[in-house]
Design a protein around this motif. Structure first.
Motif: not given
Length: 101
Positions: A30-37, A62-71, A91-98
């Motif tokens: 979360h500290d490395e990269a995050r969705i605002a809020g 809305i729950v998210h993780c890196k790729g969608g598995g943990r969420s 797709g998690g944070y990776q898909a959101y960032a992309a």
């Protein structure tokens, strides 16, 4: 409840919406990269945080993780605990960032 795509979340945020987002990754992720809020509640600590989340039991989360598995696991757990409107970010944070590039 149906899961949410990164495109849909971006559209809603650009329209000024501030949905409740829970990041179930570890604090260092979360500290490395995050969705605002987004609120960081690691998956392993989610059972201990249920009382803190009670006010959102019938609201969209809305729950998210890196790729969608943990969420996906977090969504299943929260749903079992009586939460009625939990959505996994596909797709998690990776898909959101992309999607945001």
């Amino acid at each position: 409840m149906a899961d949410i795509t990164p495109a849909e979340l971006h559209q809603r945020q650009q329209a000024g919406e501030t949905p409740t987002i829970i990041d179930v990754r570890e604090p260092w992720e979360h500290d490395e990269a995050r969705i605002a809020g987004a609120q960081n509640i690691p998956l392993g600590t989610l059972p201990d945080k249920l009382d803190d989340l009670d006010e959102w039991k019938n609201q969209e989360i809305i729950v998210h993780c890196k790729g969608g598995g943990r969420s996906a696991s977090a969504k299943a757990f929260l749903t079992q605990q009586g939460f009625t409107n939990v959505r996994n970010l596909l797709g998690g944070y990776q898909a959101y960032a992309a999607e945001g590039k």
